[in-house]
Design a protein around this motif. Structure first.
Motif, short mmCIF file in Angstrom:
data_model
loop_
_atom_site.label_atom_id
_atom_site.label_comp_id
_atom_site.label_asym_id
_atom_site.label_seq_id
_atom_site.Cartn_x
_atom_site.Cartn_y
_atom_site.Cartn_z
N LYS A 1 0.65 -1.31 0.18
CA LYS A 1 0.03 -0.04 0.11
C LYS A 1 0.87 1.30 0.05
N ARG A 2 2.05 1.04 0.35
CA ARG A 2 3.05 2.21 0.39
C ARG A 2 3.99 2.53 -1.02
N PHE A 3 4.25 1.21 -1.56
CA PHE A 3 5.00 1.21 -2.69
C PHE A 3 4.62 0.56 -3.68
N GLY A 4 3.64 -0.15 -3.98
CA GLY A 4 3.13 -0.86 -5.24
C GLY A 4 3.77 -2.30 -5.03
N GLY A 5 3.82 -2.92 -6.20
CA GLY A 5 4.51 -4.16 -6.24
C GLY A 5 6.04 -4.25 -5.62
N ILE A 6 6.21 -5.23 -4.90
CA ILE A 6 7.49 -5.22 -4.15
C ILE A 6 8.01 -6.75 -4.31
N PRO A 7 9.38 -7.05 -4.23
CA PRO A 7 9.92 -8.23 -3.87
C PRO A 7 9.23 -9.39 -2.89
N ILE A 8 8.60 -10.32 -3.59
CA ILE A 8 7.86 -11.18 -2.72
C ILE A 8 8.95 -12.24 -2.16
N TYR B 1 5.19 5.92 -2.19
CA TYR B 1 6.54 6.56 -1.80
C TYR B 1 7.47 5.96 -2.46
N PRO B 2 8.73 6.63 -2.56
CA PRO B 2 9.92 6.14 -3.18
C PRO B 2 10.54 5.04 -2.47
N ILE B 3 11.13 4.17 -3.54
CA ILE B 3 12.07 3.22 -2.74
C ILE B 3 13.12 3.63 -2.17
N PRO B 4 13.63 3.38 -0.86
CA PRO B 4 14.64 4.26 -0.30
C PRO B 4 15.82 4.11 -1.20
N ILE B 5 16.53 5.16 -1.19
CA ILE B 5 17.91 5.23 -1.96
C ILE B 5 18.86 4.10 -1.68
N ASN B 6 18.95 3.86 -0.39
CA ASN B 6 20.06 2.95 0.07
C ASN B 6 19.55 1.57 -0.30
N MET C 1 17.88 1.09 -3.17
CA MET C 1 17.98 0.88 -4.75
C MET C 1 19.68 0.74 -4.90
N SER C 2 20.40 1.27 -4.17
CA SER C 2 21.90 1.17 -4.23
C SER C 2 22.66 -0.30 -4.09
N ARG C 3 21.69 -0.98 -3.25
CA ARG C 3 22.22 -2.22 -2.82
C ARG C 3 21.57 -3.29 -3.59
N ASN C 4 20.63 -2.96 -4.33
CA ASN C 4 19.81 -4.06 -4.93
C ASN C 4 19.86 -3.54 -6.56
N ASN C 5 20.53 -3.94 -7.46
CA ASN C 5 20.70 -3.76 -8.76
C ASN C 5 19.68 -4.21 -9.49
N ALA C 6 18.63 -4.88 -9.08
CA ALA C 6 17.62 -5.45 -9.78
C ALA C 6 16.39 -4.61 -9.71
N MET C 7 16.45 -3.76 -8.62
CA MET C 7 15.08 -2.70 -8.15
C MET C 7 14.89 -1.44 -8.85
N ASP C 8 13.54 -1.51 -9.33
CA ASP C 8 13.14 -0.40 -9.97
C ASP C 8 12.62 0.52 -9.12
N GLN C 9 12.76 2.10 -9.48
CA GLN C 9 12.05 3.07 -8.78
C GLN C 9 10.58 3.37 -9.10
N ASN C 10 9.80 3.94 -8.17
CA ASN C 10 8.57 3.99 -8.44
C ASN C 10 8.64 5.50 -9.50
N PRO C 11 7.62 5.56 -10.34
CA PRO C 11 7.52 6.58 -11.34
C PRO C 11 7.35 7.93 -10.68
N LEU C 12 8.10 8.76 -11.40
CA LEU C 12 8.25 10.34 -11.07
C LEU C 12 9.23 10.47 -10.00
N TRP C 13 9.96 9.45 -9.39
CA TRP C 13 10.74 9.70 -8.55
C TRP C 13 12.03 9.66 -8.96
#
Length: 584
Positions: free
Chosen positions: A158-165, A565-570, A572-584
């Motif tokens: 509910k905060r981020f949308g689809g996430i790693p399950i 919400y945006p995925i936290p930048i830390n 994003m930097s640790r997980n090369n497969a992580m995509d950021q939310n739109p407009l962030w």
């Protein structure tokens, strides 16, 4: 186990902790002995009980109340419901548009929930080590852990949308570059977890007394209904908040079938036949307006701290007995009153009249020169306003009064009253009371049902045999605080009924962590949260009072990117497969 200690139990064992900064880091094998814990039924029980203590956010003295900004604010304070009494708090980034992926988000539960999911996964991976003689308990506790895992994924969804399950605990050396699952995949996973858990959970009648606070079939059904309601709403049931069909943050396309699924899930909870709205007194017994107000206020106010025989509570965070909620929110003119949450004029205006009509209705009897007379009893139970009697005196928010609008006092001319026991002292010989911050209660289920049924079938349908149409479900909620004749809903079409449902939801669930996501999922947050918070300025001239609206009690901004919400930048930097939310 008696009801006063179950949800505040501190287990004899603790959850394992991360060896690194990322919640996806593995657990060092030399700090955890699964066989030692899970081969003993009592230790397994303690492990499962301990999982409750972090549901759905870390356990603190404030639990669900002033849970953000290190205990300084409620989540309501970043919506149009309220504002914090002190400017410049950490929560400001959530209401002034300054949040960024690299800033500290006081409502960021990313790390917490993934640490939580990992520890629940450890329990699920090892629970079969329990003795075979306790197989029934094993299946029940497995189901409870599945619920908890589903809830944690939902809190992220509910905060981020689809996430790693994540369905397994990660080991040292595992690949930590884990991509996000789509929004649809995440919703489906949560629903499947709950469907698998429900047959093995206790029925609600077995969680009402000695097992109070334990996850029941009703709790799992209520979570499922909420998940599917959110998924069917505008924010997700379409092309997404930026309109590009990104399947990480939406389904990409819309479908009316999703409203039917949400309606059926809520109907299943209703048809359990156990839950009912908390009522100390039936309003039909009231003889005049004063009785209606008194009885309606008590019906609504007491449901949050009267636990015995309360069939409205489906799942709650119950705090140790105390008066912290009263101290945090009482007006500053009272000894120990901190006045942390200041309801907005927008929220005050959302409450209708005792006759069930909106204050905007010219036939309602609302008088702007006497604005607090004959208002909805939920207003009386939720808002401390000028002239409201509290702890032996009238609240004074007029200029020069003991609780007036001032720096670190109230920024709006109002204080929060909801959740507070009016008989509990906060100074001198202090008292204490129960506090139960509801995660799920039956009124929400009725509101969820009404919304989904109306969107799928219209206001007068009962598609699943509950005995309630969407309109009747709303009237049942309103009848707790209004005369049955005044609780009636006149809407005859889906659009008019939608407005009624949203207005009812806003006042019934005020300050309970619903408005922040409701305005987003309805895609009205840019308007609702982008408007500056209003307050009231009251000038006293002799026995006369003059009321003037304060248009800019708090400056607000809601850019479109804030719908998630945006995925936290830390991360994003640790997980090369992580995509950021739109407009962030």
């Amino acid at each position: 186990m008696n009801k006063s200690i179950f949800l505040v139990l501190i287990a004899l064992i603790g959850f394992t902790t991360s060896c690194g900064d990322s919640p996806l880091d593995a657990v060092p094998h030399d700090t955890f002995d699964a066989e030692f814990i899970f081969s003993v039924t009592k230790k397994t029980r303690d492990y499962v009980h301990n999982a409750y203590n972090v549901l759905p956010y870390p356990a603190t003295d404030n639990n669900g109340y002033n849970r953000i900004g290190s205990g300084t604010a409620m989540i309501a304070s970043v919506t149009d419901e309220a504002t914090p009494n002190i400017p410049g708090l950490s929560v400001q980034v959530l209401y002034d548009g300054s949040l960024s992926p690299s800033s500290s988000n006081p409502d960021n539960t990313w790390n917490h929930n993934y640490e939580y999911i990992r520890n629940v996964n450890i329990g699920l991976e090892n629970i079969d080590l329990m003795p075979e003689a306790d197989n029934n308990l094993k299946e029940q506790w497995r189901a409870e852990l599945k619920f908890l895992r589903a809830f944690a994924h939902f809190e992220l969804l509910k905060r981020f949308g689809g996430i790693p399950i994540l369905t397994e605990s990660l080991a040292l050396g595992d690949d930590m570059d884990i991509p996000r699952d789509t929004f649809e995949e995440t919703v489906n996973f949560i629903v499947e977890e709950l469907d698998e858990a429900i047959p093995y959970l206790l029925p609600p009648q077995e969680t009402a007394d000695t097992n109070f606070g334990r996850i029941s079939t009703g709790a799992a059904g209520a979570l499922k209904a909420r998940v599917l309601l959110y998924a069917a709403s505008d924010l997700f049931n379409g092309s997404g908040y930026n309109g590009d069909g990104n399947e990480l943050v939406s389904y990409g396309t819309s479908s009316a079938d999703r409203w039917e699924a949400a309606a059926e899930a809520a109907a299943d909870v209703i048809k359990l036949g156990y839950y009912s709205l908390y009522e100390k007194s039936e309003i039909t017994d009231a003889h005049d307006d004063d009785q209606v107000k008194t009885m309606g206020e008590a019906n609504y106010r007491e449901l949050f701290y009267s636990l015995n025989g309360n069939r409205e509570l489906i799942l709650s965070r119950t705090s140790p007995q105390g008066n912290m909620v009263e101290k945090k929110n009482a007006p500053v003119g009272y000894t120990n009153g901190e006045g942390t949450t200041n309801p907005s004029q927008q929220m005050v205006d959302a409450y209708g009249m005792l006759n069930g009509k909106s204050i905007d209705d010219p036939t309602s009897g609302y008088d702007a020169s006497d604005p607090y007379t004959n208002r909805d009893p939920r207003f009386e139970a939720s808002i401390l306003y000028n002239g409201k009697t509290w702890l032996g005196r009238d609240v004074e928010t007029f200029e020069g009064g003991l609780d007036e609008v001032a720096s670190n006092s109230t920024r709006t001319g109002y204080y929060l009253s909801k959740f507070m026991n009016p008989s509990v002292n906060i100074s001198g010989s202090e008292g204490s009371t129960n506090h139960s911050f509801t995660l799920f209660r039956y009124a929400e289920v009725l509101l969820n049902y009404a919304e989904a049924v109306n969107e799928a079938f219209g206001p007068d349908a009962d598609p699943y045999g509950t005995g309630l149409t969407a309109k009747q479900a709303i009237e049942e909620v309103r009848s707790r605080v209004l005369r049955p004749s005044d609780a009636q809903v006149a809407a005859t079409d889906k659009n008019a009924m939608r407005d009624v449902i949203r207005a009812e939801r806003r006042v019934e669930l005020a300050f309970e962590d619903h408005r922040q996501i409701d305005a987003r999922r309805w895609m009205i947050a840019d308007e609702a949260f982008g408007e500056n918070i209003k307050g009231i300025q009251i000038t006293q001239n002799g026995s006369d009072l003059e009321y003037n609206v304060l248009p800019n009690a708090t400056t607000r901004s809601f850019p479109t990117r804030m719908y998630l919400y945006p995925i936290p930048i830390n991360e994003m930097s640790r997980n090369n497969a992580m995509d950021q939310n739109p407009l962030w």
